[in-house]
Structures are given as structure tokens and as C-alpha cells.
Motif scaffolding. Sequence first.
Motif, mmCIF file in Angstrom:
data_model
loop_
_atom_site.group_PDB
_atom_site.id
_atom_site.type_symbol
_atom_site.label_atom_id
_atom_site.label_comp_id
_atom_site.label_asym_id
_atom_site.label_seq_id
_atom_site.Cartn_x
_atom_site.Cartn_y
_atom_site.Cartn_z
ATOM 1 N N THR B 18 0.895 -1.530 0.212
ATOM 2 C CA THR B 18 -0.353 -0.183 0.015
ATOM 3 C C THR B 18 0.711 1.184 0.028
ATOM 4 O O THR B 18 -0.051 2.824 -0.605
ATOM 5 C CB THR B 18 -0.874 0.482 1.024
ATOM 6 N N SER B 110 -15.141 0.141 2.005
ATOM 7 C CA SER B 110 -13.894 0.672 1.672
ATOM 8 C C SER B 110 -13.270 0.216 0.267
ATOM 9 O O SER B 110 -12.477 0.454 0.218
ATOM 10 C CB SER B 110 -12.828 0.692 2.781
ATOM 11 N N THR B 115 -7.519 0.139 -3.744
ATOM 12 C CA THR B 115 -8.185 -0.817 -3.062
ATOM 13 C C THR B 115 -8.587 -1.821 -3.456
ATOM 14 O O THR B 115 -7.898 -3.356 -3.489
ATOM 15 C CB THR B 115 -9.201 -0.522 -1.936
ATOM 16 N N ASP B 134 -6.741 -8.775 2.868
ATOM 17 C CA ASP B 134 -7.946 -7.654 1.597
ATOM 18 C C ASP B 134 -7.944 -7.121 3.191
ATOM 19 O O ASP B 134 -8.164 -5.130 3.125
ATOM 20 C CB ASP B 134 -9.280 -8.367 1.818
ATOM 21 N N VAL B 137 -5.345 -3.762 3.912
ATOM 22 C CA VAL B 137 -5.087 -3.347 2.872
ATOM 23 C C VAL B 137 -6.081 -2.278 2.991
ATOM 24 O O VAL B 137 -5.610 -1.110 2.588
ATOM 25 C CB VAL B 137 -5.128 -4.168 1.473
ATOM 26 N N SER B 138 -7.399 -2.357 3.429
ATOM 27 C CA SER B 138 -8.395 -1.271 2.739
ATOM 28 C C SER B 138 -8.180 -0.652 4.229
ATOM 29 O O SER B 138 -8.292 0.696 4.145
ATOM 30 C CB SER B 138 -10.183 -2.313 3.425
ATOM 31 N N ASP B 141 -5.300 2.029 3.624
ATOM 32 C CA ASP B 141 -5.548 2.498 2.740
ATOM 33 C C ASP B 141 -6.616 4.111 3.123
ATOM 34 O O ASP B 141 -6.594 5.121 2.967
ATOM 35 C CB ASP B 141 -6.115 2.442 1.028
ATOM 36 N N GLN B 142 -7.561 3.324 4.238
ATOM 37 C CA GLN B 142 -8.804 4.913 3.669
ATOM 38 C C GLN B 142 -7.747 5.478 5.288
ATOM 39 O O GLN B 142 -8.347 6.702 5.286
ATOM 40 C CB GLN B 142 -10.035 4.182 4.786
#
Lengths: 110, 233
Positions: B18, B110, B115, B134, B137-138, B141-142
Motif C-alpha cells: 500500500t 471501503s 484498494t 484484504d 489493505v482496506s 488505504d482509508q
Amino acid sequence: MTGFSHSLLLVGVVAVVTALTRFLPFLLFPDGRTTPRVVVYLGTVLPCAIMGMLVVYCLRGVSFSAPPHGLPEAIAVGVVVLLHIWKRNTLLSILAGTACYMALVQLVFA
Amino acid sequence: MEATQQKKQIMKKALLDTLPVMAGYVVLGMGFGILLQSKGYGFGWAVLMSTMVYAGSMQYVAVDLLGSGVSLLSAALMTLMINGRHFFYGLSVLQRYKGTGRWKPYLIFSLTDETYSLICGENTLQGPQQRLYDVFVSLLDQFYWVIGSALGGVLGSVLCFDSRGVDFAMTALFVVIFTGQWLSTREHLPALVGVGVSLLCLLLFGPGGFVIPAMAGITAALLLLRGRLEKGE
């Protein structure tokens, strides 16, 4: 209605509609029931196609008629692709491509 | 202990993967926060929008809409058009997100372009490990997006280095994932359909309105090619 409450409602509407676009497929095809085979099929081929769409989307503003005629983008994308084929390192490809693009946009084609 | 070791490895992988998104999101998030601030909406608004909406392009458009007196209905319709492509993201991760338990709502909420790309680019992990990846990463990213927006809202226009072109990181990310997918399969038709239909729609509808027709066209084309592509898998 005050400006503040209108703004708050606007943000709320945007948030709800955005969430709707994200949740809709999962509401239409819930976990419990077997997903229709056509939807499963789309799940296997859509990602590749969407990725192609996203690349076009990122480059949608590039103009070939006006300087710099899309050259920084073309060169930087070329760097990313070639480096990735060679080294298969995601971070390296992105860093090198971005650095290349920034240098081109700030120094070469400024 | 084996399990926590694995968990740490997956977290590390998610963090590394990321990093490009962090570059893009922090800068774009700051841009958003700064823009919002210049219209009189402080960092609280930036954090609120980045937490509750969490959609980059739409948030930028929303800055224009705020205080413009636009009707709520128009705002809703614009959001539908601009974010419509998320429907197709969800459609293609239906299987992958099956059985993801209590994290499922957040995973769905998200799902942004970036993503989604990272998720689709990750096909080596299995079951719970893939789920962990998953989720990390989500979340990451947010986190980057919210931090960037908050920073932008607070700092105003005090940027100390020339960051022109840094958002190319996003383009580079998509190109890398596209290239990786191309190299990993012999069936290039979906990828070609994606690019071809998108370019056609770009020519026909212009940069501002080509995404929805492109998505519809891509889906239609892939459905037409189903006979050829499904057997070939």
C-alpha cells in the motif's frame, strides 16, 4: 434551512449514495443463495477489463495536440511497464515511474 | 508462535503493497483538505467526508457542490454517475468476499479504485490469510486518505516541496497491476476489451462522461464473449 445543515445533508446524501453503489451487488446477490453462474463468470473476467479501464481513466486528460503532447505520460508509463516486465517488483516500478514523471513534468517539459 | 508470525508477515506485505497508495492518497487527501479549507470548511469537515464518503473524485466534486446551492437530488444523481463504477467492483469480488464475517461490511464500504486494484492483484494467499490481507489493505488505504485530508485541512496551503506529478503514483499503480495481470495469463481478451471499449467511449463521450458507458460496454462485450472465454478458463 441554514447553510450548515444544508451542507451536512449534502455530505450525508453523497455518503449514502456512494455506499449504495458499493453495497448493491452484495444486496442483489447475497451470500446464502448461490450466485448465478453468469455473475461468477463476470467476476473472473471483469477485474482485468476494469484495470484496463482504470488506466485509460487516469490518462483521460492527456492531450496529444497541446504540448507536451502526452510525452511525460508516455515515457513514464513505458518506464513502468518495461521495469515491471524486467524486475517484477511493484514498488520499484511505481517509484521509478513516478520519479521519472515528476522529473519530466518539473524539469524537462516545464 | 506460527500464527502471529504469519499475521505479521501479512501485515508487512499489506504495508509494503500500500506504500504507493499512501503516496497518492496523502497528497490527494491533502489537496482535498486544502481545497475544502479554502471554501471555509475546516478540517473537521475533511475528516468527516473522508471517513463517511471515502471516494476521492466524488469528494473533490463535492467541494464544488457545497455552498453552491445545488439540490440534494442533483447531488444524489451526480454521485450515482460518478461512483457508479463501484457497482462493478463489488460484482467482481462477490466470491472473494464470501464468508468474510464481521469484516464484510467494512470491506465493501471501503472498496475504492486503489484498494480494488491491490485486492485483485493479490492471488497467492488463501482463505483466512487472504481475508486478513484484504482487511489490512482496506484499513491502511482509508487511514492514509483520512490522515492526508486532516493534514490538508490543518496546514492550509503550506506545502514545502514541489509535489507536481506525484499523483502519477496512482496511474503507475494501475499500470503495474495491469501489466502483472497481462503477464500472468495467456487470455488477453478481457484486458484488451477493457482498454478498447474505454478508449472508444473516451472518444465518443469525452473525459468527463465516459466511465459509465465504458463499464456498460465492457460488461456487454464480456457477456457476448462468454462462450469463448468461459470454456477457455
